[in-house]
Write a protein that holds these residues in place. Structure first.
Motif, short mmCIF file in Angstrom:
data_model
loop_
_atom_site.label_atom_id
_atom_site.label_comp_id
_atom_site.label_asym_id
_atom_site.label_seq_id
_atom_site.Cartn_x
_atom_site.Cartn_y
_atom_site.Cartn_z
N ARG A 172 -0.04 7.46 0.93
CA ARG A 172 0.86 8.46 0.34
C ARG A 172 1.97 8.81 1.32
O ARG A 172 1.97 9.89 1.92
CB ARG A 172 0.06 9.73 -0.04
CG ARG A 172 -1.17 9.48 -0.92
CD ARG A 172 -0.81 9.10 -2.34
NE ARG A 172 -0.04 10.13 -3.02
CZ ARG A 172 -0.57 11.19 -3.62
NH1 ARG A 172 -1.88 11.36 -3.64
NH2 ARG A 172 0.19 12.06 -4.23
N PRO A 173 2.94 7.91 1.50
CA PRO A 173 4.00 8.16 2.49
C PRO A 173 5.02 9.18 1.96
O PRO A 173 5.10 9.41 0.76
CB PRO A 173 4.66 6.79 2.64
CG PRO A 173 4.48 6.16 1.29
CD PRO A 173 3.14 6.64 0.79
N PRO A 174 5.82 9.77 2.87
CA PRO A 174 6.92 10.64 2.44
C PRO A 174 8.10 9.81 1.91
O PRO A 174 8.19 8.62 2.20
CB PRO A 174 7.30 11.36 3.73
CG PRO A 174 6.91 10.42 4.83
CD PRO A 174 5.72 9.64 4.33
N HIS A 175 8.97 10.44 1.14
CA HIS A 175 10.14 9.75 0.56
C HIS A 175 11.40 10.53 0.82
O HIS A 175 11.31 11.72 1.12
CB HIS A 175 9.94 9.58 -0.96
CG HIS A 175 8.79 8.68 -1.29
ND1 HIS A 175 7.51 9.16 -1.46
CD2 HIS A 175 8.72 7.33 -1.46
CE1 HIS A 175 6.70 8.14 -1.71
NE2 HIS A 175 7.40 7.03 -1.72
N SER A 202 0.82 -1.22 0.00
CA SER A 202 0.00 0.00 0.00
C SER A 202 0.86 1.27 0.00
O SER A 202 0.39 2.34 -0.40
CB SER A 202 -0.93 0.01 1.22
OG SER A 202 -1.83 -1.07 1.16
N MET A 203 2.12 1.16 0.45
CA MET A 203 3.03 2.32 0.45
C MET A 203 3.47 2.67 -0.97
O MET A 203 3.93 3.78 -1.22
CB MET A 203 4.31 2.00 1.25
CG MET A 203 4.08 1.74 2.70
SD MET A 203 3.76 3.25 3.62
CE MET A 203 3.29 2.55 5.18
N ILE A 204 3.41 1.70 -1.87
CA ILE A 204 3.95 1.96 -3.22
C ILE A 204 2.90 1.91 -4.33
O ILE A 204 3.18 2.28 -5.46
CB ILE A 204 5.10 0.98 -3.59
CG1 ILE A 204 4.64 -0.47 -3.55
CG2 ILE A 204 6.28 1.17 -2.65
CD1 ILE A 204 5.67 -1.43 -4.14
N ASN A 205 1.68 1.45 -4.00
CA ASN A 205 0.70 1.31 -5.09
C ASN A 205 -0.35 2.42 -5.11
O ASN A 205 -1.34 2.33 -5.82
CB ASN A 205 0.03 -0.08 -5.03
CG ASN A 205 -0.89 -0.23 -3.83
OD1 ASN A 205 -1.09 0.71 -3.05
ND2 ASN A 205 -1.45 -1.41 -3.67
#
Ligand code: APR
Ligand code: ZN
Length: 362
Positions: A54-57, A47-50
């Motif tokens: 919307r996580p921070p990077h 879910s963090m990448i799809n």
């Protein structure tokens, strides 16, 4: 001494995860450095990448893990070098309002879906870590309340799963739904979380345990977990479940997918006065429709279960004992043992709904 290690990082939104060299911080007072020995591939990482979250990077993926303590900072009392530990992604501060009111799983010091304070850097710039852990890496540095000691006899791969899927699935049954002997339980979504819920429902003495998935290849795993019935999800799910539960619907439905459509299906397949427990973590804009009249007239309870609604410091060691004594057999859960570089392929596997859990072993 400066430590470097390899970790699986997403540099910015939409770019593929890659193995990179990260610089570990010196550990400070109250911190612990853990060499990761096993880390499960959980749907929340996907879910963090799809786009679901919307996580921070930049972001180190992974949060479901176990390992060995290799260094402890000043004043650390909870762990010593050599201890086997499970990583806790929702450590309790024990002093906020929620902790003081016996709800440590809602601790208000939670860092949310990603944290920066672990001090990791990539090319000199700070890196976020998933759920405060960042377990798809050779090591992690965490506060001491984020480690839970487990017996060394427990294999690291199953220990890792206790830190997320197993605690979440079993806690939903034991703590949130509080399934009583003889009750019927519907579990929708048979990944690591749902299969743990099936096993816990069986161990709790549930009468019927009806396991549902869109993917019919989950039948064997459902049976291994102790399901009495396996149903392939369809438009007619509630009719099918009613037919199997004396036309009433199930006493409990446990939603382990994280979508509005499956929450709605769980609701419809539950009997009047029954309980729907939402375990899946869905997207912010995925709306569930319930009419004002049906909420009232169905007299159902709708509850969310976060991290198994558990006091992790007590329940993870208890689960370890249950696994070691055979009370909660979970060997079927680890279907693939992989390397860090194989995590992207394991995400594809998971997106297709194949297998139970892939676990990175280090
Ligand atoms: N109906 C039934 N099953 C479904 C549906 C559907 N519409 N859509 C997907 N599934 C099944 C998949 O086939 C898969 O077997 O749900 C299962 C989900 O399993 P995983 O992807 O392995 O997820 P898991 O890690 O178990 O997590 C489940 O809990 O913690 C949360 O964020 C996590 O929302 C996720 C959920
Ligand atoms: Zn998880």
């Amino acid at each position: 001494m400066t430590h470097y290690m390899t970790g699986l990082v997403v540099r910015s939104e939409g770019t593929p995860a890659e193995l990179v060299e990260l610089r570990l911080p010196e550990i400070g007072p109250g911190q612990v450095r853990v060499k990761i020995r096993a880390a499960g591939v959980c749907h929340s990482d996907l879910s963090m990448i799809n786009g679901t979250l919307r996580p921070p990077h930049p972001l180190v993926l992974g949060h479901e893990a176990a390992g060995e303590v290799v260094e402890v900072g000043e004043h650390v009392t909870r762990a010593s070098v050599g201890d086997h530990v499970v990583l806790n992604w929702q450590p309790a501060c024990r002093s906020c309002w929620f902790c003081e009111h016996d709800q440590p799983w809602l601790c208000s010091t939670s860092h949310g879906i990603a944290a920066l304070e672990n001090g990791l850097t990539l090319d000199g710039a700070p890196v976020h870590v998933t759920l405060g852990v960042g377990a798809f890496a050779e090591q992690v540095v965490v506060p001491e309340n984020a480690v839970i000691r487990v017996p060394p006899q427990l294999d690291f791969d199953l220990a890792a799963l206790l830190g997320c899927a197993v605690l979440t699935g079993t806690g939903a049954i034991r703590n949130t739904a509080q399934v009583a002997p003889g009750e019927s339980v519907l579990v929708i979504g048979l990944g690591g979380v749902g299969l743990s819920a099936v096993a816990a429902a069986r161990a709790a003495g549930a009468g019927q345990v009806i396991a549902v998935d869109v993917n019919e290849s989950k039948k064997g795993l459902a049976e291994a977990a102790g399901a009495t019935d396996f149903v392939v999800s369809s438009e007619n799910l509630s009719r099918e479940i009613r037919a199997r539960t004396g036309k009433r619907g199930a006493d409990h439905a446990i939603e382990c997918v994280g979508r509005a459509s499956t929450i709605r299906a769980a609701w419809r397949a539950t009997r009047t006065g029954g309980q729907v427990t939402v375990v899946g973590m869905g997207a912010a804009d995925d709306m569930v429709q319930l009419s004002a009249l049906e909420i009232f007239s169905s007299a159902r309870i709708l509850r969310a279960s976060v991290y198994g609604q558990a006091d992790t410091d007590i329940e993870v060691p208890a689960l370890a004992e249950d696994v070691l004594s055979g009370k909660l057999p979970l060997d079927f859960l680890v279907t693939d043992r992989i390397r860090l570089a194989d995590v992207p392929a394991a995400f594809d596997h998971m997106s297709r709904g194949e297998g139970a859990r892939s676990v990175v072993v280090l």
